[in-house]
Design an enzyme around this catalytic site. Structure first.
Site, PDB file in Angstrom:
ATOM      1  N   SER A 177       0.821  -1.083   0.022  1.00  0.00           N
ATOM      2  CA  SER A 177       0.021   0.038  -0.038  1.00  0.00           C
ATOM      3  C   SER A 177       0.763   1.117   0.018  1.00  0.00           C
ATOM      4  O   SER A 177       1.934   1.285   0.132  1.00  0.00           O
ATOM      5  CB  SER A 177      -0.872  -0.123   1.191  1.00  0.00           C
ATOM      6  OG  SER A 177      -0.173   0.359   2.324  1.00  0.00           O
ATOM      7  N   LYS A 178       0.337   2.266  -0.407  1.00  0.00           N
ATOM      8  CA  LYS A 178       0.877   3.665  -0.430  1.00  0.00           C
ATOM      9  C   LYS A 178       1.559   3.927   1.040  1.00  0.00           C
ATOM     10  O   LYS A 178       2.465   4.247   0.986  1.00  0.00           O
ATOM     11  CB  LYS A 178      -0.144   4.711  -0.469  1.00  0.00           C
ATOM     12  CG  LYS A 178       0.417   6.111  -0.414  1.00  0.00           C
ATOM     13  CD  LYS A 178      -0.563   7.239  -1.052  1.00  0.00           C
ATOM     14  CE  LYS A 178      -0.408   8.374  -0.752  1.00  0.00           C
ATOM     15  NZ  LYS A 178       0.562   8.785   0.380  1.00  0.00           N
ATOM     16  N   ARG A 179       0.794   3.510   2.345  1.00  0.00           N
ATOM     17  CA  ARG A 179       1.333   3.794   3.396  1.00  0.00           C
ATOM     18  C   ARG A 179       2.740   3.035   3.634  1.00  0.00           C
ATOM     19  O   ARG A 179       3.625   3.467   4.457  1.00  0.00           O
ATOM     20  CB  ARG A 179       0.360   3.339   4.460  1.00  0.00           C
ATOM     21  CG  ARG A 179      -0.786   4.197   4.584  1.00  0.00           C
ATOM     22  CD  ARG A 179      -1.249   4.515   6.075  1.00  0.00           C
ATOM     23  NE  ARG A 179      -1.132   3.464   7.127  1.00  0.00           N
ATOM     24  CZ  ARG A 179      -2.138   2.480   7.249  1.00  0.00           C
ATOM     25  NH1 ARG A 179      -3.428   2.759   6.497  1.00  0.00           N
ATOM     26  NH2 ARG A 179      -2.073   1.481   7.779  1.00  0.00           N
TER      27      ARG A 179
END
Ligand code: GLU
Length: 507
Positions: A264-266
């Site tokens: 994910s982007k996180r």
């Protein structure tokens, strides 16, 4: 066999994740290998999730990666338009065709009544599903008399068209990566295909209709769409299009570097690597890093992505786009998730850096030099780049790796000074300076021979003397071959730097 036609069909809901780029890439490789067409279709029927700028971002990302669109948004083609919002008028006809053939029905349930049903189900620990068990009791054309259905539609009540999922039927599907997949239809619900509220189809209907009309032969997409496959199979059947139905391949997920869960982007933010091909500026002012802006070569990025899920079956890791086109096969795409490795991404870029043409790197180095107040010509920048590229992963590191080629050291590394500038070393460097002062040929080959001969003849410790020499010229014990550095900066500068070191650090 008909010509291979694949499509990449992103929804413009934000920046394209690298998983999406990989989907586009695999489609492209597959099409090119087969001499087929790669089509770009923008699936923008979900107006609530539409993000301005996302479509441009998709187009630019593909371009940066060297993925050429044969037909589609931005290019045109025989099936234009390729943006679903511009194909709006096509879909109702198909939805109605399914109602007529008894494969779909009108439903008038309000959002509130559906919410009530959901809440009621939750209370008894169940999840509400709009399916064969309940559809007969709900506000649908299955139950209501035909006149009432007509009257409701005519007076402008809102309706949707739902697919009538058959009860207890085993659907056997063929996936080019997973083989046969079977699902019992009783586990599936009656998906909405069309909404009167915005006069738009949902993803499922628009996707199937467009794949059919655009004569798509192979659907290669992310694993998250596998649960939709039974519905898609049944839609082809309901339309009577099974003969020309495309084959399907669902690609494995990209996993976090730990191997657990979807990338994910996180993860990128937390661990300091981009998950998007290009930098993205969100409407909230948030900026997400991109591979391009981080300084990756597009070829390295593409090479890295290609191997995230596909393996060539050999030890080869470096592939040009042409080699990928030649070697790629869906049979060698894995079923299980592909773990993303930020270190491997760096490794790939370093490999491409080392193999890069010197002049191209020199050209990229020029603006950096300029920023540091250095006016250099292309030949000089190219020479510098050739000397340091084997130590670099990114062009942006060039200055730190080579500043001493352009400016004399302003200070001397303390550790290196303590380690080397002691005992007889300063006197040896002074002697070496005199020797260099007497020669005209300052080529790396010549100074190399002369200095080595001096050190050997006197039986001086090679490492100690060479590092002292380096400290005097570079200011630290870093950098490429000393004699190349001397050749680059020239005789006068070399001697001046040694003099300054002797004055500053002591003889
Ligand atoms: N619009 C879908 C997406 O955004 C396409 C899925 C498909 O390829 O069928 O991923």
């Amino acid at each position: 066999m008909s010509k291979v036609r694949v499509r990449f069909a992103p929804s413009p809901t934000g920046p394209l994740h690298i998983g999406g780029v990989r989907t586009a890439l695999y489609n492209y490789l597959f099409a090119r290998q087969a001499g087929g067409d790669f089509i770009l279709r923008i699936e923008d029927t979900d107006s609530q999730r539409f993000v301005p700028g996302a479509e441009e971002y998709i187009l630019e990302s593909l371009k940066w990666c060297g993925i050429k669109v044969d037909e589609g948004v931005g290019v045109g083609g025989p099936h234009a338009p390729y943006r679903q919002s511009e194909r709006k008028d096509i879909y109702l006809h198909y939805a109605l065709q399914l109602v007529e053939s008894g494969n779909a029905y009108y439903a008038f349930d309000s959002a509130e009544s559906l919410n009530e049903l959901r809440t009621a189900a939750e209370k008894v620990g169940e999840t509400f599903a709009y399916n064969y068990k309940v559809r007969g009791q709900l506000e649908t054309s299955l139950r209501l008399p035909a006149e009432e259905v007509r009257a409701r539609i005519d007076r402008g009540d809102q309706w949707v068209i739902r697919f009538m999922m058959p009860e207890n039927e085993e659907v056997a599907m063929d996936d080019m990566i997973r083989g046969e997949v079977k699902v019992n239809t009783s586990t599936l619900d009656d998906k909405v295909l069309y909404k009167s509220s915005d006069e738009l189809p949902t993803y499922h209907l628009a996707n199937i209709v467009d794949d059919h009309l655009m004569e798509i032969t192979h659907v290669i997409r992310g694993e998250e769409w596998l649960p939709s496959l039974p519905l898609h199979y049944l839609l082809y059947r309901a339309f009577g299009w099974t003969d020309t139905q495309p084959r399907f391949a669902h690609l494995p997920l990209l996993l976090k570097p730990t191997g657990q869960g979807k990338l994910s982007k996180r993860d990128g933010d937390k661990m300091g690597f981009p998950v998007f091909p290009l930098e993205w500026h969100g409407s909230d002012g948030e900026v997400s890093r991109g591979y391009r802006e981080d300084g990756y070569f597009p070829e390295a990025f593409v090479n890295m992505l290609a191997l995230l899920g596909w393996n060539p079956g050999t030890e080869q890791e470096i592939f040009s786009m042409d080699e990928l086109i030649e070697s790629f096969s869906l049979e060698r795409v894995g079923k299980s998730g592909a773990r993303f490795s930020p270190d491997k991404a760096l490794w790939f870029n370093a490999q491409y850096m080392h193999a890069r043409n010197d002049e191209e790197l020199g050209r990229a180095f020029l603006p950096i030099l300029e920023k540091h107040g250095i006016t250099a010509d292309l030949a000089t920048a190219t020479k510098a780049a050739s000397m340091i590229k084997s130590r670099a992963t990114f062009v942006k590191e060039f200055w730190d790796l080579s500043d001493f080629l352009f400016v004399a050291p302003a200070a001397y590394d303390e550790k290196a000074t303590a380690k080397y500038w002691k005992n007889e070393n300063p006197a040896r460097v002074a002697q070496l300076r005199e020797l260099l002062a007497g020669i005209d040929d300052f080529s790396a080959a010549n100074t190399n021979t002369i200095v080595h001969d001096l050190i050997t003849a006197n039986e001086w410790p090679m490492g100690q003397v060479m590092n002292s020499f380096r400290l005097a010229v570079v200011g630290a014990s870093k950098g490429p071959d000393m004699f190349q550095i001397c050749e680059f900066i020239g005789k006068n500068e070399t001697l001046a730097r040694i003099d300054k070191a002797l004055d500053t650090l002591g003889r």
